[in-house]
Structure formats: structure tokens, C-alpha cells
Motif scaffolding. Structure first.
Motif, mmCIF file in Angstrom:
data_model
loop_
_atom_site.group_PDB
_atom_site.id
_atom_site.type_symbol
_atom_site.label_atom_id
_atom_site.label_comp_id
_atom_site.label_asym_id
_atom_site.label_seq_id
_atom_site.Cartn_x
_atom_site.Cartn_y
_atom_site.Cartn_z
ATOM 1 N N GLY A 8 0.801 -1.216 0.000
ATOM 2 C CA GLY A 8 0.000 0.000 0.000
ATOM 3 C C GLY A 8 0.834 1.268 0.000
ATOM 4 N N LEU A 9 2.149 1.128 0.050
ATOM 5 C CA LEU A 9 3.028 2.291 0.067
ATOM 6 C C LEU A 9 3.763 2.400 -1.263
ATOM 7 N N SER A 10 4.058 3.624 -1.666
ATOM 8 C CA SER A 10 4.811 3.811 -2.901
ATOM 9 C C SER A 10 6.223 4.282 -2.565
ATOM 10 N N CYS A 11 7.103 4.105 -3.516
ATOM 11 C CA CYS A 11 8.505 4.476 -3.308
ATOM 12 C C CYS A 11 8.615 5.978 -3.083
ATOM 13 N N PRO A 12 9.519 6.356 -2.211
ATOM 14 C CA PRO A 12 10.619 5.576 -1.654
ATOM 15 C C PRO A 12 10.324 4.926 -0.302
ATOM 16 N N GLU A 13 9.104 5.001 0.184
ATOM 17 C CA GLU A 13 8.795 4.507 1.530
ATOM 18 C C GLU A 13 9.195 3.040 1.767
ATOM 19 N N PRO A 14 8.894 2.094 0.855
ATOM 20 C CA PRO A 14 9.323 0.718 1.100
ATOM 21 C C PRO A 14 10.843 0.566 1.213
ATOM 22 N N VAL A 15 11.598 1.337 0.427
ATOM 23 C CA VAL A 15 13.058 1.276 0.508
ATOM 24 C C VAL A 15 13.528 1.821 1.856
ATOM 25 N N ILE A 16 12.927 2.892 2.317
ATOM 26 C CA ILE A 16 13.281 3.472 3.612
ATOM 27 C C ILE A 16 12.985 2.470 4.728
ATOM 28 N N MET A 17 11.843 1.799 4.641
ATOM 29 C CA MET A 17 11.496 0.790 5.650
ATOM 30 C C MET A 17 12.473 -0.378 5.617
ATOM 31 N N ALA A 18 12.877 -0.789 4.418
ATOM 32 C CA ALA A 18 13.862 -1.869 4.294
ATOM 33 C C ALA A 18 15.188 -1.434 4.902
ATOM 34 N N ARG A 19 15.614 -0.226 4.618
ATOM 35 C CA ARG A 19 16.872 0.289 5.162
ATOM 36 C C ARG A 19 16.846 0.283 6.686
ATOM 37 N N GLU A 20 15.750 0.713 7.267
ATOM 38 C CA GLU A 20 15.624 0.716 8.728
ATOM 39 C C GLU A 20 15.678 -0.706 9.284
ATOM 40 N N ALA A 21 15.027 -1.637 8.616
ATOM 41 C CA ALA A 21 15.037 -3.033 9.071
ATOM 42 C C ALA A 21 16.441 -3.619 9.017
ATOM 43 N N LEU A 22 17.193 -3.323 7.954
ATOM 44 C CA LEU A 22 18.532 -3.880 7.798
ATOM 45 C C LEU A 22 19.490 -3.396 8.891
ATOM 46 N N LYS A 23 19.174 -2.299 9.534
ATOM 47 C CA LYS A 23 20.013 -1.789 10.612
ATOM 48 C C LYS A 23 20.054 -2.734 11.814
ATOM 49 N N SER A 24 19.088 -3.645 11.918
ATOM 50 C CA SER A 24 19.049 -4.576 13.055
ATOM 51 C C SER A 24 20.078 -5.694 12.919
ATOM 52 N N ASN A 25 20.711 -5.789 11.733
ATOM 53 C CA ASN A 25 21.768 -6.785 11.481
ATOM 54 C C ASN A 25 21.329 -8.228 11.697
ATOM 55 N N GLU A 26 20.083 -8.531 11.391
ATOM 56 C CA GLU A 26 19.633 -9.918 11.449
ATOM 57 C C GLU A 26 20.113 -10.646 10.197
ATOM 58 N N SER A 27 20.020 -11.958 10.203
ATOM 59 C CA SER A 27 20.515 -12.716 9.058
ATOM 60 C C SER A 27 19.495 -12.826 7.936
ATOM 61 N N SER A 28 18.204 -12.600 8.240
ATOM 62 C CA SER A 28 17.196 -12.686 7.180
ATOM 63 C C SER A 28 16.004 -11.784 7.489
ATOM 64 N N TYR A 29 15.322 -11.404 6.416
ATOM 65 C CA TYR A 29 14.182 -10.493 6.497
ATOM 66 C C TYR A 29 13.148 -10.920 5.476
ATOM 67 N N THR A 30 11.899 -10.567 5.732
ATOM 68 C CA THR A 30 10.821 -10.724 4.764
ATOM 69 C C THR A 30 10.232 -9.338 4.547
ATOM 70 N N ILE A 31 10.168 -8.927 3.300
ATOM 71 C CA ILE A 31 9.612 -7.617 2.976
ATOM 72 C C ILE A 31 8.487 -7.834 1.983
ATOM 73 N N MET A 32 7.303 -7.321 2.312
ATOM 74 C CA MET A 32 6.130 -7.477 1.469
ATOM 75 C C MET A 32 5.785 -6.148 0.806
ATOM 76 N N VAL A 33 5.617 -6.176 -0.527
ATOM 77 C CA VAL A 33 5.221 -4.999 -1.294
ATOM 78 C C VAL A 33 4.124 -5.405 -2.268
ATOM 79 N N ASP A 34 3.458 -4.404 -2.841
ATOM 80 C CA ASP A 34 2.355 -4.738 -3.743
ATOM 81 C C ASP A 34 2.410 -4.010 -5.082
#
Length: 68
Positions: A8-34
Motif C-alpha cells: 500500500g506504500l509507494s517508493c521511496p517509503e518501502p526502501v526506507i522501511m527496508a533500510r531501517e530493518a537492515l540496521k538490526s543486522n539480522e541474518s534474514s528479512y521478509t519484505i512485502m510490497v504490492d
């Protein structure tokens, strides 16, 4: 594993959300877009950060499995 729901979000918001998630330094992520633009932009950003990206499509929605 972190899950980011950017449907439901348009760019650049999904990229910004992904960038914030990657800061947690986990080994894997799931990102849902439409939308295709968000799918491509998020995948490109994550690959540029050194992650592997596996994309699954389901009725116009995309699930990006991001891993190191």
C-alpha cells in the motif's frame, strides 16, 4: 527474522522501511510490497547492501526473502 509490510506504500517509503530493518543486522528479512516499482527498488537496494534476494509473487503482491 524481521518482517516488513510495505504493501500500500509507494517508493521511496518501502526502501526506507527496508533500510531501517537492515540496521538490526539480522541474518534474514521478509519484505512485502504490492507494486512492481517497489519490488524492483527494494530488491536493488538490498542487493547493493550485500544481501541475497528471492522474490515470490502472489496475486499482485510480492514477498522478498532477504538473506546474507
Amino acid at each position: 527474522m524481521s518482517t516488513v509490510d510495505a504493501r500500500g506504500l509507494s517508493c521511496p517509503e518501502p526502501v526506507i522501511m527496508a533500510r531501517e530493518a537492515l540496521k538490526s543486522n539480522e541474518s534474514s528479512y521478509t519484505i512485502m510490497v504490492d507494486n512492481t516499482a517497489s519490488r524492483e527498488n527494494v530488491a536493488r537496494f538490498c542487493r547493493h547492501q550485500g544481501y541475497n534476494v528471492d522474490i515470490k509473487a502472489n496475486d499482485g503482491e510480492y514477498t522478498l526473502e532477504i538473506s546474507k
